[in-house]
Scaffold this motif. Sequence first.
Motif, mmCIF file in Angstrom:
data_model
loop_
_atom_site.group_PDB
_atom_site.id
_atom_site.type_symbol
_atom_site.label_atom_id
_atom_site.label_comp_id
_atom_site.label_asym_id
_atom_site.label_seq_id
_atom_site.Cartn_x
_atom_site.Cartn_y
_atom_site.Cartn_z
ATOM 1 N N VAL A 7 -15.623 37.520 94.206
ATOM 2 C CA VAL A 7 -15.023 36.822 93.069
ATOM 3 C C VAL A 7 -13.836 35.996 93.555
ATOM 4 O O VAL A 7 -13.748 34.802 93.314
ATOM 5 N N THR B 110 -23.550 45.149 85.604
ATOM 6 C CA THR B 110 -22.354 44.372 85.308
ATOM 7 C C THR B 110 -21.156 45.097 85.924
ATOM 8 O O THR B 110 -20.986 46.292 85.719
ATOM 9 N N THR C 80 -20.921 39.306 86.471
ATOM 10 C CA THR C 80 -19.492 39.469 86.221
ATOM 11 C C THR C 80 -19.366 39.779 84.728
ATOM 12 O O THR C 80 -20.317 39.577 83.972
ATOM 13 N N LEU D 213 -23.606 36.943 90.440
ATOM 14 C CA LEU D 213 -23.239 36.848 91.845
ATOM 15 C C LEU D 213 -24.374 37.401 92.677
ATOM 16 O O LEU D 213 -24.968 38.411 92.332
ATOM 17 N N ASP E 165 -21.608 35.667 84.427
ATOM 18 C CA ASP E 165 -22.023 34.895 85.597
ATOM 19 C C ASP E 165 -22.743 35.832 86.562
ATOM 20 O O ASP E 165 -22.500 37.035 86.568
ATOM 21 N N THR F 9 -17.022 45.354 86.618
ATOM 22 C CA THR F 9 -15.670 44.969 86.214
ATOM 23 C C THR F 9 -14.681 45.562 87.206
ATOM 24 O O THR F 9 -14.740 46.752 87.500
ATOM 25 N N PHE G 231 -17.996 42.946 95.860
ATOM 26 C CA PHE G 231 -18.044 42.153 94.636
ATOM 27 C C PHE G 231 -16.682 41.521 94.376
ATOM 28 O O PHE G 231 -16.566 40.320 94.127
#
Length: 723
Positions: free
Chosen positions: A430, A459, A409, A415, A413, A461, A426
């Motif tokens: 979250v 990563t 994340t 996942l 963090d 977003t 994803f």
Amino acid sequence: MDTAATFLGRLPLGRGWNLDGARGLLNKLRTYLPAEQIATVRRAYEFGAKAHSGQIRKSGEPYISHPVAVASILADLQLDYQSITAAILHDVVEDTPTAIEHIVLEFGEEVAELVDGVSKLDQIQFKSKAEAQAESLRKMMLAMARDVRVILLKLADRLHNMRTLGSMPADKRRRIARETLDIYAPMANRLGINDIRLELEDLGFRNLYPHRYQVIEKGLKSQLGGQKRMLKRVTNKLRKVLLEHHVQAEVTGREKHIYSVYQKMKRKEVSLEDVADVFGFRIVVDDADMCYRVLGHVHRTYRPMLGRFKDYIAIPRVNGYQSLHTMAVGPNAIPLEVQIRTRDMDNFANSGIAAHWLYKTDQSEEVAPQVRARAWLSGLEDYQADSNSEEFLESVKIDLFPDKVYVFTPRGDILRLPRGSTPVDFAYAVHTDVGNRCVSARVDRRRMPLRTVLTNGQTVTIKTERGAHPNPGWMNFVVTAKARAAIRGYLKQLRSEDAVKMGRRLLEYALVEFKAKIRHLKPEQMTELLGSMGLESRDSLYEQIGLGHQLAPIVARRLLSRNDELAAGDSESNSTELSITGTQDMVVSYAKCCYPVPGDSVMGHLSSGRGLVIHRQQCGNLAEFRKQPDKWIDVSWEAGIESQFMVAIQVEALDKVGALASVATRISNAGSNIDHVEVVDTDGDASSLRFSIRVKDADHLRRVMKQIDGMPDVLVVERVIAS
Ligand code: MN
């Protein structure tokens, strides 16, 4: 002249071989690799030395000394020559202008993949608080590695960096030491590579807590004199006893590892003296039966402590470790810790998964590394059949046969998602709200489509917007159950809202026949009906009607049955019609037999579960349906429907080159899209073509057909309807 020198004599070696620790490596390789494989390693050395030439390590040595040392650690584990070659080249792609393609060309795919694997692991950034995330990070790395040799290479790389950590500034040293204790040492432990684990732990501990390390080291040293005497005395005694019984065995005193001492103190809350006063011995014999016999001799020589015997031969540890452990009371009442195991068990205890390379020395039988890893794992599974360490095995399995991806994340963090997951998966992982309101995604800062398949270490977003909704199209690519359930739930809710509206209109429409209106009904009429139908609310009644599970005329009659004044029997036909707005997508559908469009005269058929299905009055299916008049209602199109409707048309045209193309062009020139074309029939000079096209309404359709009709080669144009 010794044998190594003879060998060296045969190969014209450069000066560098001797300077950079390469000679030691060569001697190790000679003990287990054939000459032609060593030649490849040598070629890699020359390649690497050239690529790294001019680069100097912090310690002042030429850079190539590091990869050679890493290769040397792997040579201790007797890994195959591909691993050794890759070890020598492991920093070439990362730290020099050499491209991975160059490695493929020079050393083949396998070596290149190992080098690439290590480079990829190096790119993971340990940006999160390591302690909490350590387990996930280890899994991420194991999953990324795919080939377990990449991990072995990475562990050796870290081990050498730890050995030479002294030349780094203090804060950097602490950070690397912490990472080593959190990530790498447990990873070595999981794979059963004890030698590397112990050294990583001691080096990590020394650099992270130099003071504590010194205290323990000093404490152990102060007893060293007495310790050595004691070790010698017990070792000699055991050797003598075993010799008397004609047992071939190797008896050694075990050195203490400072980090294990520290952990024991911490875990058992005992003093250094208590831990240090225990003496460790190892007895290595030829076979498992002998282990138990030796155990008997040990117990007869020194009185065993109650409850301290462990049979890890019958029930191995989770990482496959096998040995007998016992504790006995030695001279001066000093506790003795004795491990008894076979040579194979001892090798396995030191090298773990790497031991699989050790045993498979038959060069004719090339075994893929994943197959070896699998063999190792299935071995563990056999051992673990009735122990309760399923969780451990489960995690190793994930690691070695990656079916998961690990992604970050924006906060760092990690996942864990199933392989094939997309940014939408994803987002739902979250939080459901993030999933429901997600509109776009960035992967490693780059804007990517929501259907992009995520890979390890990325990563992600997610951009959300207030009022955004799940897109039904997401169902085509999401893989997680959570995302599926959430999207389905949303669609169901949409459908249910539409159904409630439609049901209310259908009921209102049915009541007209009795000259009644919903808002004129007495509350108890509704309550009574709901009660008798077992429904909770008006909305659930409307929903049932809207979805076609209940028929509005029947519900209307039941609602009014006690109202004599407006009793049924009034056969005056219903003069109003239910209007179709073109927006009730969830409960109104258009029949595939006759393809109605706005402007056609139509009828609605209430179909259980599907809601209202609209047919053209001319549709052949109507005759059948008219036998159940309750299920049919008159409907009309509302003005100004803004939507696209599917129709089917058939065109007979002279068989000329390009006929199909020119008809298609006419259709699209008339502002219609073609979904599907099919040649239905050809009879030599004419063909029948069937087009599925989209139009706004009947007028639009007429314009399209007129365009086609005007073409010189077209004989007939007609709208298709099921007969
Ligand atoms: Mn390195």
